[in-house]
Design a protein around this motif. Structure first.
Motif, PDB file in Angstrom:
ATOM      1  N   TRP A  91      -7.429  -0.657  23.377  1.00 33.91           N
ATOM      2  CA  TRP A  91      -7.849  -1.763  22.504  1.00 33.91           C
ATOM      3  C   TRP A  91      -7.821  -1.328  21.043  1.00 33.91           C
ATOM      4  CZ3 TRP A  91      -7.964  -6.614  23.873  1.00 33.91           C
ATOM      5  CH2 TRP A  91      -8.189  -6.952  25.193  1.00 33.91           C
ATOM      6  N   LEU A  92      -7.256  -2.162  20.218  1.00 31.95           N
ATOM      7  CA  LEU A  92      -7.254  -1.936  18.770  1.00 31.95           C
ATOM      8  C   LEU A  92      -8.404  -2.768  18.207  1.00 31.95           C
ATOM      9  CD1 LEU A  92      -3.396  -2.437  18.211  1.00 31.95           C
ATOM     10  CD2 LEU A  92      -4.598  -0.384  18.985  1.00 31.95           C
ATOM     11  N   GLU A  93      -9.455  -2.100  17.741  1.00 31.87           N
ATOM     12  CA  GLU A  93     -10.674  -2.816  17.364  1.00 31.87           C
ATOM     13  C   GLU A  93     -11.096  -2.591  15.922  1.00 31.87           C
ATOM     14  OE1 GLU A  93     -13.312  -2.992  21.351  1.00 31.87           O
ATOM     15  OE2 GLU A  93     -12.841  -0.972  20.689  1.00 31.87           O
ATOM     16  N   ARG A  94     -10.898  -1.371  15.441  1.00 30.10           N
ATOM     17  CA  ARG A  94     -11.346  -1.068  14.071  1.00 30.10           C
ATOM     18  C   ARG A  94     -10.175  -1.214  13.113  1.00 30.10           C
ATOM     19  NH1 ARG A  94     -14.455   4.387  13.583  1.00 30.10           N
ATOM     20  NH2 ARG A  94     -14.749   3.503  11.535  1.00 30.10           N
ATOM     21  N   PRO A  95     -10.432  -1.713  11.894  1.00 26.85           N
ATOM     22  CA  PRO A  95      -9.342  -1.868  10.934  1.00 26.85           C
ATOM     23  C   PRO A  95      -8.549  -0.571  10.796  1.00 26.85           C
ATOM     24  CG  PRO A  95     -11.328  -2.894  10.079  1.00 26.85           C
ATOM     25  CD  PRO A  95     -11.726  -2.199  11.357  1.00 26.85           C
ATOM     26  N   GLY A  96      -7.235  -0.675  10.927  1.00 30.31           N
ATOM     27  CA  GLY A  96      -6.368   0.503  10.853  1.00 30.31           C
ATOM     28  C   GLY A  96      -5.860   0.941  12.210  1.00 30.31           C
ATOM     29  N   ASP A  97      -6.562   0.592  13.311  1.00 29.44           N
ATOM     30  CA  ASP A  97      -6.102   0.975  14.647  1.00 29.44           C
ATOM     31  C   ASP A  97      -4.686   0.453  14.869  1.00 29.44           C
ATOM     32  OD1 ASP A  97      -8.539   2.105  15.061  1.00 29.44           O
ATOM     33  OD2 ASP A  97      -9.173   0.770  16.670  1.00 29.44           O
ATOM     34  N   VAL A 114      -9.139  -7.520   4.173  1.00 30.44           N
ATOM     35  CA  VAL A 114      -8.239  -6.927   3.190  1.00 30.44           C
ATOM     36  C   VAL A 114      -7.609  -5.699   3.841  1.00 30.44           C
ATOM     37  CG1 VAL A 114      -8.077  -5.859   0.909  1.00 30.44           C
ATOM     38  CG2 VAL A 114      -9.737  -7.679   1.307  1.00 30.44           C
ATOM     39  N   ALA A 115      -6.287  -5.526   3.688  1.00 32.06           N
ATOM     40  CA  ALA A 115      -5.616  -4.373   4.294  1.00 32.06           C
ATOM     41  C   ALA A 115      -6.161  -3.086   3.674  1.00 32.06           C
ATOM     42  CB  ALA A 115      -4.113  -4.475   4.075  1.00 32.06           C
ATOM     43  N   ASP A 116      -6.559  -2.137   4.521  1.00 31.87           N
ATOM     44  CA  ASP A 116      -7.109  -0.880   4.031  1.00 31.87           C
ATOM     45  C   ASP A 116      -6.027   0.042   3.482  1.00 31.87           C
ATOM     46  OD1 ASP A 116      -9.549  -1.708   4.818  1.00 31.87           O
ATOM     47  OD2 ASP A 116     -10.022   0.025   6.059  1.00 31.87           O
ATOM     48  N   PHE A 117      -4.824  -0.061   4.066  1.00 32.97           N
ATOM     49  CA  PHE A 117      -3.795   0.935   3.750  1.00 32.97           C
ATOM     50  C   PHE A 117      -2.464   0.274   3.385  1.00 32.97           C
ATOM     51  CE2 PHE A 117      -6.572   2.895   7.024  1.00 32.97           C
ATOM     52  CZ  PHE A 117      -7.196   3.808   6.185  1.00 32.97           C
ATOM     53  N   ASP A 118      -1.733   0.945   2.478  1.00 33.17           N
ATOM     54  CA  ASP A 118      -0.385   0.495   2.143  1.00 33.17           C
ATOM     55  C   ASP A 118       0.597   0.909   3.225  1.00 33.17           C
ATOM     56  OD1 ASP A 118      -0.862  -0.591  -0.540  1.00 33.17           O
ATOM     57  OD2 ASP A 118      -1.370   1.462  -1.054  1.00 33.17           O
ATOM     58  N   SER A 119       0.328   2.037   3.893  1.00 33.37           N
ATOM     59  CA  SER A 119       1.248   2.540   4.896  1.00 33.37           C
ATOM     60  C   SER A 119       0.471   3.459   5.831  1.00 33.37           C
ATOM     61  CB  SER A 119       2.395   3.301   4.202  1.00 33.37           C
ATOM     62  OG  SER A 119       3.479   3.503   5.083  1.00 33.37           O
ATOM     63  N   MET A 120       0.944   3.566   7.074  1.00 36.00           N
ATOM     64  CA  MET A 120       0.269   4.423   8.060  1.00 36.00           C
ATOM     65  C   MET A 120       1.117   5.653   8.349  1.00 36.00           C
ATOM     66  SD  MET A 120      -2.695   3.328   8.938  1.00 36.00           S
ATOM     67  CE  MET A 120      -2.966   4.363  10.374  1.00 36.00           C
ATOM     68  N   HIS A 121       0.469   6.803   8.337  1.00 33.81           N
ATOM     69  CA  HIS A 121       1.145   8.064   8.646  1.00 33.81           C
ATOM     70  C   HIS A 121       0.811   8.466  10.076  1.00 33.81           C
ATOM     71  CE1 HIS A 121       2.657  12.091   8.319  1.00 33.81           C
ATOM     72  NE2 HIS A 121       1.485  12.595   8.605  1.00 33.81           N
ATOM     73  N   PHE A 122       1.836   8.789  10.845  1.00 34.58           N
ATOM     74  CA  PHE A 122       1.574   9.240  12.219  1.00 34.58           C
ATOM     75  C   PHE A 122       2.684  10.163  12.675  1.00 34.58           C
ATOM     76  CE2 PHE A 122       4.690   6.195  13.886  1.00 34.58           C
ATOM     77  CZ  PHE A 122       4.625   5.163  12.967  1.00 34.58           C
TER      78      PHE A 122
END
Lengths: 122, 363
Positions: A91-97, A114-122
């Motif tokens: 489950w994706l529950e917290r902002p950013g998941d 509001v989007a927390d991040f401009d881009s996600m690093h993984f």
């Protein structure tokens, strides 16, 4: 001119409450996801509010990715690919998941108002 | 100067306060949509996600077309097992005769030779045969793992980058098992070229994200770039980090490519010392302004393992690095600690680059 009366104090309190709630509603993030963003190669990002239970299907180059949406959360039910990486994200529950399905060239991410991040690093 | 009667002060403050509050309400309602555009497409064998600032200022169709074409050329030239310039170079290297190096591959060879020397062979792109032996030279990696005798024979006299003799543009392979695989370097160079291309197309501020590894072009005057670092052991965000202009963030992890074989997770980062998938570190993240170095360093630190990663970071000139160990605990350099904001309570340990032993524990 006379000093403040109780009515004046009430106006001041209400005014502060109005300002606080306006900022809270507009910029408030908290820990609650408000929408699912589907980022897929060749398409503009699609936004789905996490307000009611439903299942959506996203067509991709390798097949169909099925996503379950419930109030405040979403998850990848099934996606093409032998490793089950998208499903295992849970489950994706917290902002950013986020969950990724590279065979279908897509990223699922939940975010707050509001989007927390401009881009996600993984 | 006349002094106001005390009774009028609250009223004056109120008269001043109410317009200010009104302005604040209006400013709170003034937020529009996001200030960036997103452009997502398939290229370089992965999902490429561009973030462009400011929103509405770019020809997205042109950018996608140009970027796809450029990344497609690099992907074909540098692919480890499909026909292309690197495939041709591998055939010629295995033959052992003199040949002119394909121009597209030469920069990778030169860079890899320097990095292999710097890491004492821990980063060794000449061991493509080992990667292939573990079943990773195919789109869907699969077992069985190579037999122990095969591994023993290959590692008894392993091919190294130094087995490529160069004389200007001419080169020759000096080891029959030499097979180049630039999996830990090519994406870094591809991102560097992508940023150059974006700048040529008139883009001033952007993030190029290729399958999770990313680099920034410029930094908007109004704010830093905000990046979320995904937890390698789940769907959540491990940390947030603000990036400035020209910073690259690369990770190598056991979650990227792999398969399960008889209950064991076989991942694609192979340790040249053991010939087996590296152990001890689940993911290694490196922040540096040189994306090719960040790419190679992430792979090297993961292979180096929990004890030795700080020493290898120092050798490579990396002072901003973070590793997640297999048990989920986090170790990072002091310089990296000052950059990241953890998104959940976790135990972390600061490691000095160069130190072989843990120094400090927190929080």
């Amino acid at each position: 001119m006379r000093g403040l009366r109780w009515g004046d104090a009430l106006v001041v309190v209400l005014a502060f409450a109005l300002v606080g709630s306006a900022f809270g509603l507009t910029y408030g993030r908290g820990d609650t996801a408000a929408e699912l963003v589907v980022i897929q190669a060749g398409a503009a990002p699609r936004h789905y509010p996490l307000d009611a239970s439903r299942t959506i299907a996203i067509d991709g180059v390798a097949g169909v990715t099925t996503i379950r949406i419930e109030p405040g959360r979403a998850r990848c039910l099934h996606s093409p690919g032998s490793q089950g990486i998208c499903e295992r994200a849970g489950w994706l529950e917290r902002p950013g998941d986020m969950a990724v399905s590279l065979p279908n060239r897509l990223v699922l991410q939940v975010q707050g108002p509001v989007a927390d991040f401009d881009s996600m690093h993984f | 100067m006349t002094r106001r009667p005390p009774s009028s002060r609250p009223a004056a403050i109120l008269r001043l306060l109410l317009p200010v509050l009104l302005l604040l309400v209006l400013s709170a309602c003034g937020r529009g949509g996001p200030d960036t555009d997103r452009l997502t497409f398939q290229a370089f064998g992965t999902l490429v996600d561009l973030t462009l600032y400011p929103a509405g200022a770019h020809d997205l169709t042109l950018i996608e077309s140009e970027m796809s074409a450029a990344l497609g050329i690099m992907h074909t030239a540098w692919h480890a097992w499909e026909p292309g310039s690197l495939g041709l170079a591998n055939q010629l290297l295995a033959n052992g005769g003199d040949f002119y190096a394909p121009p597209s591959v030469l920069p990778l060879i030169e860079r890899a030779q320097a990095l292999e020397q710097l890491t004492d062979g821990l980063f060794n792109p000449a061991l493509g045969r080992l990667i292939a032996g573990w079943g990773f030279h195919q789109d869907e990696p699969s077992g069985p793992p190579p037999p122990a005798e095969w591994l023993e024979a290959l590692l008894a006299d392993p091919p190294r980058m130094a087995h490529i003799e160069r004389d200007g543009l001419r080169m020759r392979g000096r080891h029959p098992a030499l097979q180049l695989d630039f999996g830990g370097l090519a994406k870094g160079l591809a991102l560097a070229h992508s940023l150059d291309l974006l700048a040529e197309l008139g883009v001033e501020y952007a993030i190029v994200n290729a399958g999770g590894d990313l680099m920034t072009l410029g930094q908007p005057a109004a704010r830093p770039w905000r990046i979320g670092v995904r937890d390698p052991r789940g769907a959540g965000v491990l940390a947030g980090i603000h990036l400035g202009a020209g910073e690259a963030l690369f990770s190598s992890g056991d979650y990227e490519r792999g398969y399960d074989w008889q209950g064991e997770r076989i991942h694609h980062v192979i340790d040249p010392r053991s010939g087996r998938p590296s152990r001890g570190i689940a993911s290694a993240t490196v922040l540096h302004e040189d994306p090719a170095l960040a790419d190679a360093a992430a792979t090297t630190l993961m292979i180096a393992g929990p004890e030795q990663w700080p020493a290898y970071a120092q050798r490579l000139g990396i002072d901003q690095a973070l590793v997640v160990l297999e048990d989920g605990s986090v170790e990072l350099t002091a310089a990296m600690r000052s950059r990241v904001e953890f998104r959940r309570d976790l135990a972390y340990r600061i490691r000095d680059t160069g130190d072989m032993a843990p120094r400090e524990t927190g929080p």
